[in-house]
Write a protein that holds these residues in place. Structure first.
Motif, PDB file in Angstrom:
ATOM      1  N   ASN A  95       0.853  -1.196   0.000  1.00  0.00           N
ATOM      2  CA  ASN A  95       0.000   0.000   0.000  1.00  0.00           C
ATOM      3  C   ASN A  95       0.889   1.247   0.000  1.00  0.00           C
ATOM      4  O   ASN A  95       0.836   2.072   0.909  1.00  0.00           O
ATOM      5  CB  ASN A  95      -0.976   0.017   1.180  1.00  0.00           C
ATOM      6  CG  ASN A  95      -2.039  -1.055   1.064  1.00  0.00           C
ATOM      7  OD1 ASN A  95      -2.040  -1.840   0.123  1.00  0.00           O
ATOM      8  ND2 ASN A  95      -2.938  -1.088   2.023  1.00  0.00           N
ATOM      9  N   LEU A 216     -14.521  -5.679  -2.262  1.00  0.00           N
ATOM     10  CA  LEU A 216     -13.251  -5.605  -1.543  1.00  0.00           C
ATOM     11  C   LEU A 216     -12.317  -6.669  -2.095  1.00  0.00           C
ATOM     12  O   LEU A 216     -12.592  -7.861  -2.006  1.00  0.00           O
ATOM     13  CB  LEU A 216     -13.465  -5.824  -0.047  1.00  0.00           C
ATOM     14  CG  LEU A 216     -12.191  -5.849   0.820  1.00  0.00           C
ATOM     15  CD1 LEU A 216     -11.485  -4.499   0.798  1.00  0.00           C
ATOM     16  CD2 LEU A 216     -12.527  -6.250   2.255  1.00  0.00           C
ATOM     17  N   GLN A 218      -8.322  -8.105  -2.030  1.00  0.00           N
ATOM     18  CA  GLN A 218      -7.121  -8.092  -1.197  1.00  0.00           C
ATOM     19  C   GLN A 218      -6.154  -9.174  -1.674  1.00  0.00           C
ATOM     20  O   GLN A 218      -6.576 -10.176  -2.259  1.00  0.00           O
ATOM     21  CB  GLN A 218      -7.490  -8.354   0.275  1.00  0.00           C
ATOM     22  CG  GLN A 218      -8.383  -7.272   0.894  1.00  0.00           C
ATOM     23  CD  GLN A 218      -8.852  -7.646   2.288  1.00  0.00           C
ATOM     24  OE1 GLN A 218      -9.547  -8.653   2.477  1.00  0.00           O
ATOM     25  NE2 GLN A 218      -8.463  -6.861   3.271  1.00  0.00           N
ATOM     26  N   LYS A 219      -4.876  -8.971  -1.391  1.00  0.00           N
ATOM     27  CA  LYS A 219      -3.899 -10.025  -1.666  1.00  0.00           C
ATOM     28  C   LYS A 219      -4.045 -11.118  -0.601  1.00  0.00           C
ATOM     29  O   LYS A 219      -4.305 -10.838   0.575  1.00  0.00           O
ATOM     30  CB  LYS A 219      -2.476  -9.443  -1.610  1.00  0.00           C
ATOM     31  CG  LYS A 219      -2.142  -8.436  -2.710  1.00  0.00           C
ATOM     32  CD  LYS A 219      -1.683  -9.114  -3.983  1.00  0.00           C
ATOM     33  CE  LYS A 219      -1.134  -8.120  -4.996  1.00  0.00           C
ATOM     34  NZ  LYS A 219       0.160  -7.538  -4.603  1.00  0.00           N
ATOM     35  N   TRP A 225      -4.135 -11.508  -5.953  1.00  0.00           N
ATOM     36  CA  TRP A 225      -5.365 -10.759  -5.711  1.00  0.00           C
ATOM     37  C   TRP A 225      -6.553 -11.710  -5.630  1.00  0.00           C
ATOM     38  O   TRP A 225      -6.658 -12.656  -6.407  1.00  0.00           O
ATOM     39  CB  TRP A 225      -5.610  -9.751  -6.832  1.00  0.00           C
ATOM     40  CG  TRP A 225      -4.737  -8.537  -6.766  1.00  0.00           C
ATOM     41  CD1 TRP A 225      -3.653  -8.256  -7.553  1.00  0.00           C
ATOM     42  CD2 TRP A 225      -4.870  -7.433  -5.858  1.00  0.00           C
ATOM     43  NE1 TRP A 225      -3.101  -7.047  -7.191  1.00  0.00           N
ATOM     44  CE2 TRP A 225      -3.828  -6.515  -6.157  1.00  0.00           C
ATOM     45  CE3 TRP A 225      -5.755  -7.129  -4.825  1.00  0.00           C
ATOM     46  CZ2 TRP A 225      -3.660  -5.322  -5.457  1.00  0.00           C
ATOM     47  CZ3 TRP A 225      -5.591  -5.939  -4.136  1.00  0.00           C
ATOM     48  CH2 TRP A 225      -4.561  -5.054  -4.445  1.00  0.00           C
ATOM     49  N   THR A 228     -12.549 -10.657  -1.435  1.00  0.00           N
ATOM     50  CA  THR A 228     -12.864 -11.058  -0.062  1.00  0.00           C
ATOM     51  C   THR A 228     -14.365 -11.009   0.191  1.00  0.00           C
ATOM     52  O   THR A 228     -14.940 -11.938   0.759  1.00  0.00           O
ATOM     53  CB  THR A 228     -12.137 -10.156   0.951  1.00  0.00           C
ATOM     54  OG1 THR A 228     -10.729 -10.217   0.702  1.00  0.00           O
ATOM     55  CG2 THR A 228     -12.405 -10.599   2.378  1.00  0.00           C
ATOM     56  N   GLU A 292      -4.549  -4.141  -0.995  1.00  0.00           N
ATOM     57  CA  GLU A 292      -6.008  -4.150  -0.918  1.00  0.00           C
ATOM     58  C   GLU A 292      -6.564  -2.879  -1.549  1.00  0.00           C
ATOM     59  O   GLU A 292      -5.886  -1.853  -1.636  1.00  0.00           O
ATOM     60  CB  GLU A 292      -6.478  -4.253   0.539  1.00  0.00           C
ATOM     61  CG  GLU A 292      -5.996  -3.113   1.426  1.00  0.00           C
ATOM     62  CD  GLU A 292      -6.324  -3.321   2.896  1.00  0.00           C
ATOM     63  OE1 GLU A 292      -7.070  -4.258   3.224  1.00  0.00           O
ATOM     64  OE2 GLU A 292      -5.821  -2.531   3.718  1.00  0.00           O
ATOM     65  N   LYS A 316     -12.810  -0.540   6.903  1.00  0.00           N
ATOM     66  CA  LYS A 316     -13.167  -1.888   7.349  1.00  0.00           C
ATOM     67  C   LYS A 316     -14.341  -1.910   8.328  1.00  0.00           C
ATOM     68  O   LYS A 316     -15.027  -2.923   8.453  1.00  0.00           O
ATOM     69  CB  LYS A 316     -11.945  -2.575   7.957  1.00  0.00           C
ATOM     70  CG  LYS A 316     -10.844  -2.869   6.921  1.00  0.00           C
ATOM     71  CD  LYS A 316      -9.661  -3.570   7.543  1.00  0.00           C
ATOM     72  CE  LYS A 316      -8.668  -4.031   6.481  1.00  0.00           C
ATOM     73  NZ  LYS A 316      -8.118  -2.937   5.681  1.00  0.00           N
ATOM     74  N   ARG A 334      -6.500 -10.926   5.851  1.00  0.00           N
ATOM     75  CA  ARG A 334      -5.847 -10.922   4.545  1.00  0.00           C
ATOM     76  C   ARG A 334      -4.589 -10.038   4.515  1.00  0.00           C
ATOM     77  O   ARG A 334      -3.559 -10.468   3.994  1.00  0.00           O
ATOM     78  CB  ARG A 334      -6.842 -10.491   3.463  1.00  0.00           C
ATOM     79  CG  ARG A 334      -7.755 -11.638   2.987  1.00  0.00           C
ATOM     80  CD  ARG A 334      -7.225 -12.233   1.683  1.00  0.00           C
ATOM     81  NE  ARG A 334      -7.765 -13.552   1.392  1.00  0.00           N
ATOM     82  CZ  ARG A 334      -8.839 -13.790   0.633  1.00  0.00           C
ATOM     83  NH1 ARG A 334      -9.522 -12.778   0.139  1.00  0.00           N
ATOM     84  NH2 ARG A 334      -9.204 -15.030   0.383  1.00  0.00           N
ATOM     85  N   PRO A 335      -4.618  -8.805   5.057  1.00  0.00           N
ATOM     86  CA  PRO A 335      -3.375  -8.018   5.052  1.00  0.00           C
ATOM     87  C   PRO A 335      -2.244  -8.680   5.838  1.00  0.00           C
ATOM     88  O   PRO A 335      -1.073  -8.573   5.458  1.00  0.00           O
ATOM     89  CB  PRO A 335      -3.800  -6.689   5.698  1.00  0.00           C
ATOM     90  CG  PRO A 335      -5.268  -6.606   5.457  1.00  0.00           C
ATOM     91  CD  PRO A 335      -5.754  -8.010   5.548  1.00  0.00           C
TER      92      PRO A 335
END
Length: 346
Positions: A95, A216, A218-219, A225, A228, A292, A316, A334-335
């Motif tokens: 990010n 949404l 996210q990795k 990718w 979610t 994300e 979030k 996820r992060p």
């Protein structure tokens, strides 16, 4: 725990550090977590004066530079990140930028295979405003670097060339006669900030209320990718700005009302997934490493999907009160999974 990856969550200032608490509660990857602000970095000692959560209490401590940094700053800290990368290595912070500029997002995506999902968008100036009003009879006026729907106006062309100005609600804030007065008002609305003008899409409603669709992406733990969750924000009655929402539902619940045919509903979900993941890959390729983002769609009265905007720091907390949502923990996990992946990558 001694060999566990050290992950730093960087918040914009010290007051915001404690907003990272949920990440500590759902950490099941044997990660050593701490949170800090750029002002906490002591460059001369190559250490960070951060805080971590233990038994429900925040404890201040000194940390070495971490293995990976999850950037949660909403302002531009690219210089800080580049400096940190000299010590922790390149591509160990994700990010790189959270506050997306609507104009450069449009320029990036308008030259891609998903360009047909974008409403026409231009920098705010007199010629572009005249063009959109002539072509669509309405347009949105938005800050290029806005957030949470603040500073957004809807302008409609009324009878006798009158300009109707709406701010959040569907009741006109002003009705302006004469182009000179109108453009003077535009200058007042946009004073001191860069704005874009966006094609006014005739959006669908549910039970007489406007809604959006937030995907949404996210990795995940293998660095890819993934989608979610997909939810919809339902605006209050007589409000067009879905950031001012009365309720957030899973989009499955909303789509069950919109589509009587399950096959049609599933095709729309497939389209949302596909387009959002493409958008994420394209934006990351142009703007640097990301972990994300949220892609906000509108659905028009003909059933066409439009990308309304893309958020680099998805809020979030909007997911917290969705009773039927089963993946709340995954939104925060996820992060951390991606941080774990980066910590093990060469």
């Amino acid at each position: 725990m001694d060999n566990a990856p050290l992950i730093g969550i960087m918040q914009s200032n010290r007051r915001r550090r404690e907003l990272s608490n949920t990440f500590f509660y759902i950490n099941d990857l044997n990660l050593k977590l701490f949170t800090f602000a750029p002002a906490d970095i002591i460059w001369s000692k190559k250490e960070i004066q951060g805080i971590y959560l233990e038994d429900g209490k925040w404890i201040e401590a000194s940390f070495p530079f971490p293995d990976v940094i999850y950037n949660r700053c909403y302002r531009n800290v690219r210089k800080t990140i580049r400096r940190l990368e000299k010590y922790i290595g390149k591509n160990k912070c994700f990010n790189l930028i959270n506050h997306f500029n609507k104009w450069w997002i449009y320029k990036i995506l308008s030259n891609s295979i998903i360009k047909d999902y974008l409403p026409e968008t231009f920098p705010c100036n007199k010629d572009n405003i005249i063009n959109l009003l002539e072509k669509y009879k309405r347009f949105y006026l938005k800050p290029s670097l806005g957030h949470k729907g603040k500073g957004v106006y809807l302008i409609k062309l009324g009878e006798d060339d009158q300009k109707e100005v709406y701010k959040d609600t569907l009741l006109p804030r002003e009705i302006i006669t004469g182009n000179d007065d109108f453009f003077n008002k535009i200058i007042q609305y946009t004073w001191g900030r860069k704005y874009i003008v966006q094609q006014g899409v005739d959006l669908a409603q549910i039970d007489g209320m406007y809604f959006d669709i937030r995907v949404l992406v996210q990795k995940n733990i293998v660095g890819n990718w993934d989608t979610t969750t997909i939810v919809s924000r339902i605006a209050y009655h007589n409000i067009f700005n879905t950031s001012l929402c009365q309720k957030v539902y899973t989009s499955v619940k909303v789509f069950d009302q919109l589509y009587k045919c399950p096959v049609k509903r599933d095709k729309v979900f497939e389209e949302l997934n596909k387009v959002s993941l493409i958008a994420a890959r394209i934006i990351e390729a142009k703007r640097g490493q990301l972990g994300e983002m949220a892609v906000d769609f509108g659905l028009d009265v003909t059933g066409k999907l439009w990308i309304i905007e893309v958020n680099g720091k998805p809020q979030k907390t909007i997911y917290d009160n969705i009773e039927e949502l089963e993946c709340k923990e995954l939104i925060y996990k996820r992060p951390l999974e991606y941080a774990y992946y980066l910590s093990k990558s060469k």
